[in-house]
Design a protein around this motif. Structure first.
Motif, PDB file in Angstrom:
ATOM      1  N   HIS A 209       0.797  -1.228   0.000  1.00 39.69           N
ATOM      2  CA  HIS A 209       0.000   0.000   0.000  1.00 39.69           C
ATOM      3  C   HIS A 209       0.831   1.280   0.000  1.00 39.69           C
ATOM      4  CE1 HIS A 209       0.870  -0.072   4.348  1.00 39.69           C
ATOM      5  NE2 HIS A 209       0.572   1.219   4.329  1.00 39.69           N
ATOM      6  N   THR A 231      -2.744  -5.898  -3.226  1.00 38.97           N
ATOM      7  CA  THR A 231      -2.020  -5.075  -2.278  1.00 38.97           C
ATOM      8  C   THR A 231      -2.317  -5.599  -0.874  1.00 38.97           C
ATOM      9  OG1 THR A 231      -1.621  -2.786  -1.564  1.00 38.97           O
ATOM     10  CG2 THR A 231      -3.891  -3.355  -2.214  1.00 38.97           C
ATOM     11  N   LEU A 235      -4.012  -0.413   2.546  1.00 39.56           N
ATOM     12  CA  LEU A 235      -4.525   0.518   1.545  1.00 39.56           C
ATOM     13  C   LEU A 235      -5.876   1.066   1.990  1.00 39.56           C
ATOM     14  CD1 LEU A 235      -4.130   1.798  -1.294  1.00 39.56           C
ATOM     15  CD2 LEU A 235      -5.491  -0.105  -2.193  1.00 39.56           C
ATOM     16  N   ALA A 240      -8.796   2.543  -2.528  1.00 35.48           N
ATOM     17  CA  ALA A 240      -8.986   1.266  -3.227  1.00 35.48           C
ATOM     18  C   ALA A 240     -10.159   1.353  -4.203  1.00 35.48           C
ATOM     19  CB  ALA A 240      -9.213   0.140  -2.222  1.00 35.48           C
ATOM     20  N   VAL A 250      -9.345  -4.886  -7.220  1.00 37.63           N
ATOM     21  CA  VAL A 250      -8.392  -4.621  -6.145  1.00 37.63           C
ATOM     22  C   VAL A 250      -8.586  -5.647  -5.043  1.00 37.63           C
ATOM     23  CG1 VAL A 250      -7.614  -2.966  -4.408  1.00 37.63           C
ATOM     24  CG2 VAL A 250      -8.309  -2.158  -6.673  1.00 37.63           C
ATOM     25  N   ARG A 252      -7.194  -6.661  -1.311  1.00 37.69           N
ATOM     26  CA  ARG A 252      -6.423  -6.204  -0.156  1.00 37.69           C
ATOM     27  C   ARG A 252      -6.158  -7.398   0.751  1.00 37.69           C
ATOM     28  NH1 ARG A 252      -8.942  -1.209   2.733  1.00 37.69           N
ATOM     29  NH2 ARG A 252     -10.863  -2.413   2.588  1.00 37.69           N
TER      30      ARG A 252
END
Length: 253
Positions: A209, A231, A235, A240, A250, A252
């Protein structure tokens, strides 16, 4: 707050604002200015910041790029989580491309032993560990090797990539933002990363991040060209969503 946590926040502040001020950081974290100066010394030693009068600036603002060993020593837990999440993007069989970098290297370490894969890479350090695994065929892209990242770059590398097509390319990035896309400090590596994007059916970017919102010298791709960004949970959720609206899914980790 632990020192490592505070140092991570300092790096993020410097990258967003372009500078980290000692007095402001001491007030924000309720610590002495001497504690902040020690933090800045540690971060400079890791190649993440450069000390200046009254504070520090991110190395990217100087066109400086941390060495491989320095980058490998930071955000280790986050990089391991990212690599594990990236396994979901590895095909059961076929060809993948692994970019040079400390997070892609962690993915290389945990590639499953039950898959027949051809791994194309410009990362010299990955070859020795991958080549001894019987289910993996390794194709090393030739070219000039950059000592700072141990990545093959320039014309020989680009010529090989022009005749290559893989199922998935796993790329690293020094910076990514909605406004500037994917960036890296070195123009030679940017050219290779750009060619990797064009050589793949799907593109997966692995970046912790701290890279988000950070812009480096050379752009090598747009977020719309990325299928998936993996990521870590650090983040910001709002950021995001902004990144996802630009194109990639995305994750996380």
């Amino acid at each position: 707050m632990y020192a490592q946590e505070r140092q991570q926040r300092i790096v993020e502040r410097a990258r967003v604002e372009g500078r980290a001020d000692v007095a402001e950081l001491a007030a924000e974290f309720d610590v002495t200015t001497e504690t902040v100066r020690r933090d800045l010394t540690v971060l400079e030693r890791h190649g993440l910041l450069r000390r200046v009068h009254g504070g520090a600036i991110p190395v990217e603002r100087l066109g400086f790029e941390p060495g491989l060993a320095d980058r490998d020593a930071v955000m280790t837990a986050e990089k391991e989580r990212i690599a594990k999440a990236a396994l979901a993007e590895v095909p059961r069989e076929g060809a993948i491309l692994l970019d040079a970098g400390t997070t892609t290297a962690r993915l290389a370490e945990i590639l499953p032993n039950d898959r027949e894969l051809t791994v194309v890479t410009n990362a010299v350090p990955l070859v020795a560990s991958l080549a001894v695994r019987p289910q993996i065929t390794v194709l090393l892209l030739g070219g000039k090797v950059r000592g700072r990242t141990m990545a093959a770059v320039e014309d020989w590398t680009l010529r090989a990539l022009a005749d290559t097509f893989v199922d998935v390319a796993f790329l690293g990035a020094n910076g990514l933002s909605v406004e500037r896309g994917l960036t890296t400090p070195d123009t030679g590596e940017a050219s290779v990363k750009r060619a990797m994007i064009h050589a793949a059916r799907r593109v997966v970017v692995l970046a912790d991040h701290t890279k988000a919102g950070n812009d480096c010298l050379a752009r090598f791709g747009e977020l719309a060209e990325v299928d998936c960004l993996i990521t870590d949970s650090g983040l910001d959720a709002e950021l995001a969503e902004r990144i996802a609206s630009a194109g990639p899914k995305v994750v996380r980790a």
